[in-house]
Design a protein around this motif. Structure first.
Motif, short mmCIF file in Angstrom:
data_model
loop_
_atom_site.label_atom_id
_atom_site.label_comp_id
_atom_site.label_asym_id
_atom_site.label_seq_id
_atom_site.Cartn_x
_atom_site.Cartn_y
_atom_site.Cartn_z
N THR A 87 0.21 -4.35 5.25
CA THR A 87 -0.55 -5.35 4.48
C THR A 87 0.09 -6.74 4.57
N CYS B 3 2.80 -7.91 3.25
CA CYS B 3 3.08 -8.38 1.89
C CYS B 3 4.56 -8.72 1.69
N CYS C 296 0.83 -1.21 0.00
CA CYS C 296 0.00 0.00 0.00
C CYS C 296 0.86 1.25 0.00
S1 SF4 Z 1 5.94 -3.40 1.66
FE1 SF4 Z 1 4.56 -3.10 3.36
S2 SF4 Z 1 5.64 -1.68 4.73
FE2 SF4 Z 1 6.65 -1.55 2.72
S3 SF4 Z 1 5.63 0.12 1.67
FE3 SF4 Z 1 4.58 -1.75 1.04
S4 SF4 Z 1 2.87 -1.93 2.48
FE4 SF4 Z 1 4.31 -0.45 3.38
#
Ligand code: SF4
Ligand SMILES: Cc1cc2nc3c(=O)[nH]c(=O)nc-3n(C[C@H](O)[C@H](O)[C@H](O)COP(=O)(O)OP(=O)(O)OC[C@H]3O[C@@H](n4cnc5c(N)ncnc54)[C@H](O)[C@@H]3O)c2cc1C
Lengths: 426, 76
Positions: free
Chosen positions: B61, B63, B17
């Motif tokens: 998220t 991810c 995100c």
């Molecule tokens: S990987 Fe996770 S922590 Fe890094 S920018 Fe994307 S959503 Fe944010």
């Protein structure tokens, strides 16, 4: 199909965004990636470049991140995109007939900023307690200054009381506890988080406080604060008191829209936007915590809501940009499942969809280190809540978005009482 | 310290995100791209395991996937 920004001529004042949070940031990024090359100005009350707010109650308080603004991008990024940032300047008034924004600066001066289109993304500010506050020791957490001030005081080892057991209150309590402090949380509702995730899951996740050595007092309102120079405790509505030399108030937010009071824009729980996020005029749009809009989940009637979640705010920012560049028909109505996450007591909570009701548990470890819950909306899966289970979360979130029938979920339903018999019942 | 294989870092950009939190926690492993999603840096391989795990756990998220010696690291 064209939007307001694609019909501009050379010399037109272009896009003005009010507010430099995630909603404002995504707006300006998206108008550029959508091909708009005209002027873009951001008027932002804070002195900082756009920064990430969610870590302020979590990693910044625990010390995992430095108490400086966790900015998304440096100044050169905005310069490269051709975006003018007017930082530290507060919008005071909007004249929608003349299409001018009145801006005040810290020095007491006022300037006028004309616009072809304006996006209202002024977010929200913490609600305060309705009683008088001693000048020292009472905190809220919204800005990086708030978080830095709170962190500095937490390091002096105070006895902490948190008012409000919502997500922010819970995160602050968890962070204070991680620093080894004595923490009490006071919640006026009978169950914590009931409005956000329903009573059954609210009770279950509220159990995290006690498991981690934090006292949770529910069903008690705060009627006063003890202390003259510095706070000494809370007075509750049953006449009892809670001693505390540091109080954090987390009782929700109010949209920052008072400055629009005489603008003639529709105001109802923030700027009342339509389904395309327009505020009564095609060139005035709103995004983020400052706006309400008629949201819709698949196949359901629309209901007016204000999200107060980071992901929705950013996605609304993208959407207003698309409405402004491509037009409302092409962009379509804004629909969202209100995804949120919360980090507290070492677990990751993720939720999406309609959660303001009781849920069916699909999986639960008695210590709450893993939980999967499904929320029913008539004959369909309406929402999902998980703890530490991103894969299952993604699967069920996609099913809910597709309007999957409840019968697909029901066979896995387990009884809350059964599972908790091995653990504690909070 | 005994020698170990580097941890393999994967990032699902369709889920990212763009919060940039990974880059704040582990600046040698992640960077927020100009398009607003995170990318894995070459120096991720030499980033401390604990720092990588903290970044992955804190990702809004979830991810980021970490693989150690062919098996996924359980974050929770
Ligand atoms: S990987 Fe996770 S922590 Fe890094 S920018 Fe994307 S959503 Fe944010
Ligand atoms: C401590 C904390 C933790 C959070 N954690 C989570 C989380 O874990 N998950 C989640 O989903 N959400 C979380 N949220 C909510 C999320 O941060 C907000 O939903 C999001 O920041 C809203 O973005 P926004 O751009 O609409 O508003 P904001 O971020 O509030 O930005 C609005 C900006 O506009 C400025 N402004 C206000 N009035 C004016 C004016 N008149 N003129 C110029 N500028 C003005 C403000 O100073 C502010 O900088 C958290 C919020 C806080 C405070």
């Amino acid at each position: 199909m064209t939007g307001v920004l694609t019909t501009l001529r050379a010399g037109d004042p272009g896009l003005v965004v009010v507010g430099g949070g995630i909603a404002g940031l995504r707006t300006v990024q998206t108008v550029r990636s959508a091909g708009y090359t005209g002027r873009v100005t951001v008027v932002a009350a804070e002195r900082h470049l756009p920064y990430d707010r969610p870590p302020l109650s979590k990693q910044v308080l625990t010390g995992e991140l430095a108490p400086e603004a966790p900015v998304y991008h440096g100044a050169e990024y905005f310069a490269d995109l051709g975006i003018d940032l007017m930082l530290g300047q507060q919008a005071r008034r909007l004249d929608v007939e003349r299409r001018v924004l009145h801006v005040g600066d810290a020095g007491g001066g006022e300037l006028t900023v004309p616009y072809s289109a304006v996006v209202i993304a002024t977010g929200a500010r913490p609600r305060r307690l309705p009683c008088a506050e001693p000048p020292e020791g009472v905190h809220v957490v919204r800005t990086v200054e708030d978080a830095a001030g709170l962190r500095a005081e937490l390091l002096t080892g105070p006895q902490v009381a948190v008012v409000g057991a919502g997500f922010i209150g819970a995160e602050v309590a968890s962070s204070a506890r991680a620093l080894g402090l004595d923490v009490t949380v006071i919640e006026s509702a009978a169950s914590p988080l009931a409005r956000a995730i329903g009573q059954s899951m609210g009770d279950l996740l509220g159990g995290l406080h006690a498991r981690n050595g934090v006292r949770l007092v529910c069903g008690r309102g705060v009627t006063g604060l003890h202390g003259t120079d510095r706070v000494e405790g809370l007075l509750l509505d049953d006449g009892t008191s809670v001693a505390a030399d540091l109080v954090v108030v987390g009782v929700g937010v109010v949209p920052d829209v008072e400055w629009l009071a005489d603008s003639g824009l529709p105001l109802d729980d923030g700027v009342a936007c339509d389904e395309y996020l327009r505020a009564g005029r095609s060139e005035v749009l709103g995004a983020g915590d400052a706006v309400s809009w008629p949201n819709r989940s698949p196949g359901r009637d629309a209901y007016r809501t204000r999200s107060q979640q980071w992901t929705t705010a950013g996605d609304q920012g993208r959407h207003v940009a698309e409405v402004l560049v491509y037009g409302a028909d092409a962009a379509g109505p804004f629909e969202h499942d209100l995804y949120f996450w919360s980090d507290q007591y070492g677990v990751k909570i993720q939720g999406a969809g309609l959660l303001n009701r009781d849920a069916a548990l699909l999986e639960l470890r008695p210590d709450r280190s893993r939980l999967v819950a499904a929320y029913r909306d008539a004959d369909r899966l309406g929402g999902v809540l998980t703890v530490n289970h991103p894969k299952e979360f993604r699967r069920l979130r996609a099913l809910a978005a597709a309007g999957a029938p409840w019968s697909q979920i029901a066979p896995r339903e387990m009884s809350l009482a059964d599972d908790l018999s091995g653990g504690d019942a909070a | 310290m005994s020698h170990t294989l580097p941890i393999e870092v994967q990032l699902d950009q369709t889920e990212c995100c763009g919060s940039g939190l990974c880059a704040s926690i582990a600046p040698t492993a992640f960077r927020l791209d100009t398009s607003g999603v995170a990318v894995v840096l070459d120096t991720a391989a030499t980033t401390d395991r604990d720092v990588l795990v903290r970044a992955a756990k804190n990702c809004p998220t979830l991810c980021i996937t970490l693989t150690d010696n062919g098996s996924e690291i359980d974050l929770f």
